[in-house]
Design a protein around this motif. Structure first.
Motif, short mmCIF file in Angstrom:
data_model
loop_
_atom_site.label_atom_id
_atom_site.label_comp_id
_atom_site.label_asym_id
_atom_site.label_seq_id
_atom_site.Cartn_x
_atom_site.Cartn_y
_atom_site.Cartn_z
N HIS A 8 -50.27 49.58 28.21
CA HIS A 8 -50.81 49.08 29.49
C HIS A 8 -51.90 50.00 30.03
N ASP A 9 -51.84 51.28 29.67
CA ASP A 9 -52.82 52.25 30.15
C ASP A 9 -54.12 52.24 29.35
N VAL A 10 -54.12 51.57 28.21
CA VAL A 10 -55.31 51.51 27.36
C VAL A 10 -55.70 50.08 26.98
N GLY A 11 -54.99 49.10 27.50
CA GLY A 11 -55.19 47.71 27.10
C GLY A 11 -56.55 47.13 27.43
N HIS A 12 -57.20 47.62 28.48
CA HIS A 12 -58.56 47.14 28.78
C HIS A 12 -59.52 47.65 27.70
N TYR A 13 -59.37 48.94 27.37
CA TYR A 13 -60.22 49.53 26.34
C TYR A 13 -60.01 48.83 25.00
N THR A 14 -58.75 48.63 24.61
CA THR A 14 -58.50 48.01 23.32
C THR A 14 -59.09 46.60 23.25
N GLN A 15 -59.04 45.85 24.36
CA GLN A 15 -59.67 44.53 24.35
C GLN A 15 -61.18 44.65 24.17
N MET A 16 -61.78 45.64 24.79
CA MET A 16 -63.23 45.84 24.67
C MET A 16 -63.66 46.08 23.23
N VAL A 17 -62.86 46.84 22.47
CA VAL A 17 -63.26 47.25 21.13
C VAL A 17 -62.46 46.54 20.04
N TRP A 18 -61.69 45.52 20.39
CA TRP A 18 -60.86 44.81 19.40
C TRP A 18 -61.76 44.28 18.29
N ALA B 7 -63.54 51.35 29.76
CA ALA B 7 -63.86 52.19 28.59
C ALA B 7 -63.28 53.59 28.73
N ASP B 8 -63.16 54.08 29.93
CA ASP B 8 -62.62 55.42 30.16
C ASP B 8 -61.16 55.54 29.76
N GLU B 9 -60.48 54.43 29.57
CA GLU B 9 -59.09 54.47 29.09
C GLU B 9 -59.01 55.06 27.68
N LYS B 10 -60.14 55.17 27.02
CA LYS B 10 -60.20 55.72 25.67
C LYS B 10 -59.54 57.10 25.60
N ARG B 11 -59.55 57.84 26.68
CA ARG B 11 -58.99 59.20 26.67
C ARG B 11 -57.50 59.21 26.33
N TRP B 12 -56.80 58.08 26.50
CA TRP B 12 -55.37 57.99 26.17
C TRP B 12 -55.11 57.15 24.91
N PHE B 13 -56.18 56.72 24.25
CA PHE B 13 -56.07 55.79 23.12
C PHE B 13 -55.84 56.52 21.80
N LYS B 14 -55.01 55.93 20.95
CA LYS B 14 -54.92 56.32 19.54
C LYS B 14 -54.90 55.03 18.74
N ASN B 15 -55.61 55.00 17.63
CA ASN B 15 -55.68 53.77 16.84
C ASN B 15 -54.43 53.65 15.99
N GLY B 16 -53.64 52.71 16.34
CA GLY B 16 -52.42 52.40 15.61
C GLY B 16 -52.19 50.91 15.67
N ASN B 17 -51.03 50.49 15.23
CA ASN B 17 -50.68 49.08 15.35
C ASN B 17 -50.27 48.81 16.79
N PHE B 18 -50.91 47.81 17.39
CA PHE B 18 -50.61 47.44 18.77
C PHE B 18 -49.14 47.04 18.87
N PRO B 19 -48.36 47.54 19.83
CA PRO B 19 -48.70 48.22 21.06
C PRO B 19 -48.65 49.75 21.00
N ASN B 20 -48.53 50.32 19.81
CA ASN B 20 -48.45 51.79 19.69
C ASN B 20 -49.85 52.38 19.63
N VAL B 21 -50.55 52.31 20.76
CA VAL B 21 -51.97 52.69 20.79
C VAL B 21 -52.28 53.71 21.89
N ALA B 22 -51.25 54.38 22.40
CA ALA B 22 -51.49 55.31 23.51
C ALA B 22 -50.87 56.67 23.21
N THR B 23 -51.45 57.70 23.81
CA THR B 23 -50.96 59.07 23.66
C THR B 23 -50.62 59.64 25.03
#
Length: 151
Positions: A110-120, A88-104
């Motif tokens: 790859h740096d936010v993929g665990h978080y995105t699976q949790m909240v998919w 869940a802490d990967e959220k700090r690098w997350f931006k909601n976009g079309n996958f795979p463009n979900v990181a800042t």
């Protein structure tokens, strides 16, 4: 016979702890982004446990590649809650976009993929297992589909 009953009882308590700990973290973060809570799946938990045991036994650490199932892995945490919170802490690098463009911040999916699976948004069930210091959660339907939004 008494030893077997005690072992089964302890296993049931450990499984209940893993279920409550993992659901608490997952559903708290899902609530924050407005997606439905996950329910616990005993069949996903059984497959996650089997895979955690395999990774622990073979001292390996890689995704199973199981078709149709999302999967998060962690190693070295003191509890299922801590492993799920690390995802869940990967959220700090997350931006909601079309996958795979979900990181800042120079990060990749790859740096936010665990978080995105949790909240998919389409995922409805989770089941998790632990063997030693290896933690595995399996998800259905799986997430992280190219070209789709996380939520």
């Amino acid at each position: 016979m008494k030893v077997l009953i005690l072992v089964v009882a302890l296993f049931a308590l450990a499984s209940a702890d893993i279920a409550s700990e993992s659901l608490a973290v997952h559903n708290a973060h899902r609530s924050q982004v407005g997606v439905p809570a996950l329910s616990w799946s005993s069949s996903l938990a059984a497959s996650a446990l089997r895979y955690a045991q395999q990774l622990h036994r073979t001292n390996t650490f890689q995704h199973s590649g199981q078709s149709g199932v999302g999967e998060n892995l962690a190693k070295g945490y003191g509890s299922m809650r801590a492993a799920a919170q690390a995802w869940a802490d990967e959220k700090r690098w997350f931006k909601n976009g079309n996958f795979p463009n979900v990181a800042t911040g120079g990060k990749s999916w790859h740096d936010v993929g665990h978080y995105t699976q949790m909240v998919w948004r389409n995922t409805r069930q989770v089941g998790c297992g632990q063997a030693g210091n290896v933690y595995v959660c399996h998800y259905q339907p799986q997430g992280n589909f190219m070209g789709q939004r996380t939520f």
